[in-house]
Scaffold this motif. Structure first.
Motif, short mmCIF file in Angstrom:
data_model
loop_
_atom_site.label_atom_id
_atom_site.label_comp_id
_atom_site.label_asym_id
_atom_site.label_seq_id
_atom_site.Cartn_x
_atom_site.Cartn_y
_atom_site.Cartn_z
N HIS A 1 5.13 4.92 -17.21
CA HIS A 1 4.74 5.55 -18.32
C HIS A 1 6.09 5.82 -19.32
O HIS A 1 7.27 5.97 -18.94
CB HIS A 1 4.39 6.94 -18.08
N ILE A 2 5.76 5.59 -20.69
CA ILE A 2 6.81 5.64 -21.77
C ILE A 2 6.23 6.50 -22.69
O ILE A 2 5.45 5.98 -23.45
CB ILE A 2 7.22 4.22 -22.29
N PRO A 3 6.77 7.87 -22.76
CA PRO A 3 7.68 8.53 -22.21
C PRO A 3 7.13 8.83 -20.72
O PRO A 3 5.79 8.74 -20.59
CB PRO A 3 7.83 9.69 -23.07
N SER A 4 7.93 9.25 -19.80
CA SER A 4 7.73 9.73 -18.33
C SER A 4 8.13 11.04 -18.06
O SER A 4 9.13 11.30 -18.45
CB SER A 4 8.78 8.64 -17.54
N VAL A 5 7.06 11.75 -17.58
CA VAL A 5 7.08 13.00 -17.04
C VAL A 5 8.34 12.96 -15.95
O VAL A 5 9.24 13.74 -15.76
CB VAL A 5 5.97 13.59 -16.43
N ASN A 6 8.13 12.10 -14.85
CA ASN A 6 9.29 12.08 -14.02
C ASN A 6 10.47 11.83 -14.58
O ASN A 6 11.26 12.44 -14.10
CB ASN A 6 8.90 10.77 -13.08
N GLN A 7 10.89 10.98 -15.55
CA GLN A 7 12.45 11.04 -15.88
C GLN A 7 12.71 12.42 -16.41
O GLN A 7 13.90 12.42 -16.54
CB GLN A 7 12.27 9.60 -17.12
#
Length: 345
Positions: free
Chosen positions: A257-263
């Motif tokens: 995903h972009i943006p990513s919750v993980n990141q």
């Protein structure tokens, strides 16, 4: 798997045929009928009782937003909007999800698109998810679960929110209930393409008691302000002197995903002397779970909140969080702001 029955609504005969053909080429779904405007759609939903409706935003006689409001009131059914990338189109799409649409697909190049095949995989994936969506969300007292008390150690807090399918409506409910004196920055990752996140931030700013904006690279994150990750970019937080700043960057990995919750969560795990209050709302998939594990391993003052399945449009992301880390509270969407206010005070 039984076939998912889809009603395709668009004022363009070309688009109706293209979308219908893509649906019918899938092994587990079929087009039950088509409609050319909102009035036609209401009559055919009543007649055919489809599992999912794809609905164009811009139509004559009765446009997509008007038809959607009627559908949600009279014949609640999972709806996926078809949207253009114009400013008006993105604003209307955000409004449509607030009215109850499950998700949206962007038209690659305008109202009559010759390259609609580009979105075929996305369309099939989103119809499949929409068929299981909870379009009659109900907040019930028994959906409130507190698993364990977590002592928060520090004076200052950061609130981070990860959300996907059904997110704009959930965010509107949450943000409207936060007080003007909310004393922590709020960081929001909503899975959306570019332009739509700007419309989302603008809409949330209009209805919230605190300022909401799309995050910009290098800006200082202030308490009592909310920041939405820009679509197509990654949002991280970095300490700088005594402040926290937004780090907005091009994605280095093209999958996910972009943006990513993980990141976002993983970047927060490196922040010292802040309480990390992390919320995962409605959405498909598992984004946020890996980042939550990183926070659990590296932070000594954190709190996890998952949205209850009673109000989540899609329970994938909250469910994954509950299966991955020790969640502190499971709450319906209309109870989360109250919990956040209590935690940051």
């Amino acid at each position: 798997m039984k076939n998912i029955r889809v009603l395709v609504v668009d004022d363009s005969a070309f688009m109706r045929k293209m979308i219908s053909d893509m649906i019918n080429q899938s092994d587990h779904m079929e087009t039950v009928d088509t409609a050319r405007n909102g009035l036609d759609a209401l009559e055919k939903v009543k007649r055919f009782n489809p599992d999912v409706v794809t609905l164009d935003v811009e139509m004559p006689k009765m446009d997509g937003l008007s038809a959607l409001k009627r559908l949600m009131k009279e014949y609640p059914v999972p709806v996926i909007m078809l949207s253009s990338l114009t400013g008006e189109g993105t604003d209307s799409t955000i409004q449509a999800i607030e009215y109850g649409a499950v998700d949206f697909i962007t038209k690659p190049s305008g109202a009559i698109s010759l390259n609609i095949e580009e979105v075929k995989d996305q369309l099939i994936h989103k119809i499949t998810a929409a068929a299981t969506a909870n379009v009659k969300q109900e907040s019930r007292h028994n959906s409130v679960q507190t698993h364990r008390h977590q002592e928060l150690l520090y004076e200052h807090s950061i609130v981070s929110i990860g959300v996907s399918t059904g997110g704009p409506k959930a965010l509107q409910t949450l943000m409207q209930q936060l007080p003007q004196d909310f004393s922590a920055p709020i960081l929001i990752v909503q899975h959306m393409p570019p332009r739509f996140t700007q419309s989302l931030a603008r809409r949330l700013d209009q209805i919230s008691h605190i300022p909401v904006k799309e995050a910009e690279n290098g800006e200082v994150l202030k308490k009592g302000n909310a920041y939405v990750a820009p679509g197509g970019l990654q949002f991280e937080v970095k300490p700088m002197a005594r402040s926290l700043v937004a780090n907005i960057s091009e994605p280095t990995i093209q999958h996910g995903h972009i943006p990513s919750v993980n990141q976002l969560f993983q970047s927060l795990a490196n922040i010292d002397h802040y309480n990390l209050i992390n919320v995962v709302l409605t959405g498909m998939g598992t984004d946020g779970s890996i980042g939550a594990q990183t926070i659990e391993r590296h932070s000594n003052s954190y709190f996890f909140i998952a949205e209850s399945e009673d109000t989540a449009v899609i329970d994938g992301m909250p469910k994954s969080l509950k299966q991955t880390v020790q969640v502190n509270a499971v709450l319906p969407i209309d109870r989360i702001a109250q919990m956040l206010s209590k935690l940051v005070q």
